[in-house]
Design an enzyme around this catalytic site. Structure first.
Site, mmCIF file in Angstrom:
data_model
loop_
_atom_site.group_PDB
_atom_site.id
_atom_site.type_symbol
_atom_site.label_atom_id
_atom_site.label_comp_id
_atom_site.label_asym_id
_atom_site.label_seq_id
_atom_site.Cartn_x
_atom_site.Cartn_y
_atom_site.Cartn_z
ATOM 1 N N CYS A 55 -8.305 -0.344 -1.541
ATOM 2 C CA CYS A 55 -7.663 0.252 -2.711
ATOM 3 C C CYS A 55 -8.596 0.180 -3.920
ATOM 4 C CB CYS A 55 -6.344 -0.456 -3.003
ATOM 5 S SG CYS A 55 -5.438 0.229 -4.408
ATOM 6 N N CYS A 72 1.102 -4.561 -1.607
ATOM 7 C CA CYS A 72 2.124 -3.831 -2.358
ATOM 8 C C CYS A 72 3.063 -3.006 -1.485
ATOM 9 C CB CYS A 72 1.468 -2.950 -3.424
ATOM 10 S SG CYS A 72 0.370 -1.657 -2.778
#
Length: 381
Positions: free
Chosen positions: A120, A217
């Site tokens: 990410c 997440c």
């Protein structure tokens, strides 16, 4: 301040007043990035806050403790309003799906243990978002990561955070020299997270006591397997649990439910010795178990190396550094032998247990705080 030819640098390293220095702050909605934005705004910088919506807004709201979720977007926007700087929300859902989530699922199905937070940072935050910051004519981009950027004789260097317990260098090893030139990490020098929360209280931020985000997440409660089953229906195919000596000890409901080094939850009884997962054979649908000593690894092949040293990576036959093979473990001394421009064989001076394909191997200075990059562990033991 840097005026009329004065070469004094401001706190972000530019020879001009803060008011003439535009900085995009990547705001996750948590206390760390909120403090960065508030701090720079209070110092007079031209701050622009940007928050990424990484997955479905409605679904994100339902998951507590996630970053870049619905409530976090609201929190980031509120900080921007309180401090009087513009804030934008960018829909990166498709980019995040393609660059991070799909690879996570495929790697897991291949028997690896991926680290999506690194991808990410590498493929979304420090790539697409960084380019967006440049499009906004920002001089730099700042984040709330706990890591330090220092300028050495040959340019910017990456260094561990002052607070070793908060250090995020393992997740940022793939930051390139070009990205490092543009990035700033205003929290890296702080002695503790308490110091960050104290600053949040000083700036009057409502997120001062907000809990840290936990787990990945998009993986609620750390349950990787259930996420994989949703992303890749039918992926949890049953198979055998096999001892390393060939004995079949039981059955399992899918290789995706296991990780290298796992001891608990194997579902096999009547054992005379503790057994650990030592290999995941995806093709044979087998979970291979064995005694703890089988987990010890000395030689680790690594690829996709991002090198942050001053001389070219393959300019030497050996580099004597320390390496970290899991985020929760301290760096251990090793010999790094380049086998190409971005591949190497790592020899650990002391064997490590539970080394798993898909994890990162990050390179550290043996005496000091500098990070020399790292790569990806790509083969089993």
């Amino acid at each position: 301040m840097a005026l009329d030819g004065d070469t004094t640098l401001n706190s972000l390293g530019f020879a001009k007043p803060p008011s003439e220095t535009r900085v995009v702050v990547a705001m996750s909605g948590g206390v760390d990035s909120s403090v960065v934005a508030a701090k720079l705004a209070d110092e007079g910088y031209d701050v622009v806050g940007v928050t990424l919506q990484l997955y479905d807004h409605g679904a994100a709201l339902a998951k507590k403790g996630a970053c870049c979720a619905g409530i976090d977007i609201h929190d980031a926007r509120r900080v921007a309003e309180e401090k009087g700087f513009p804030h934008y929300v960018l829909d990166y859902e498709n980019i995040f799906q393609d660059a991070v989530i799909d690879e996570f699922a495929d790697s897991y199905l291949a028997g690896a243990t991926p680290v999506p937070c690194i991808r990410c940072n590498e493929r979304v935050k420090f790539k697409d978002l960084l380019e967006t910051a440049k499009d906004l004519d920002a001089d730099c981009m700042a984040t709330g990561h706990y890591i330090q950027r220092m300028v050495g004789e040959n340019g910017p260097e990456l260094h561990s955070a002052a607070d070793a317990s908060r250090d995020q260098s393992y997740f940022l090893f793939s930051t390139t020299p070009e990205q490092l030139d543009y990035l700033r990490f205003p929290l890296g020098h702080l002695p503790s997270k308490d110091a960050t929360r104290a600053l949040a209280a000083e700036y009057g931020l409502a997120v001062a006591d907000k809990p840290d985000s936990q787990d990945i997440c998009f993986v609620p409660n750390g349950d990787y397997a259930s996420v994989i089953e949703k992303l890749r229906p039918g992926s949890a195919e049953p198979g055998e649990i096999v001892h390393a000596d060939g004995r079949v000890l039981g059955t399992h409901k899918g290789v995706i439910h296991y990780t290298i080094g796992q001891r608990r939850g194997l579902g096999i009884g009547g054992l005379t010795e503790p057994l650990y997962v030592v290999k995941l054979d995806v093709d044979a649908k087998q979970v291979v178990v064995g005694p703890k000593e089988m987990l010890a690894t000395r030689i680790i092949p690594v690829r996709e190396i991002n090198w942050l040293g001053d001389a070219p990576f393959d300019s030497q036959t050996e580099w004597h550094l320390a390496v970290k093979v899991r985020s929760t473990r301290p760096p251990r001394e090793a010999v790094i032998r380049p086998t190409g421009p971005d591949t190497a064989e790592i020899e650990l001076l002391t064997p490590e247990e539970g080394v798993s394909p898909g994890q990162a191997c990050v390179f550290y200075e043996t005496e000091g705080s500098r990070i020399f990059g790292g790569g990806w562990i790509w083969r089993g033991q």
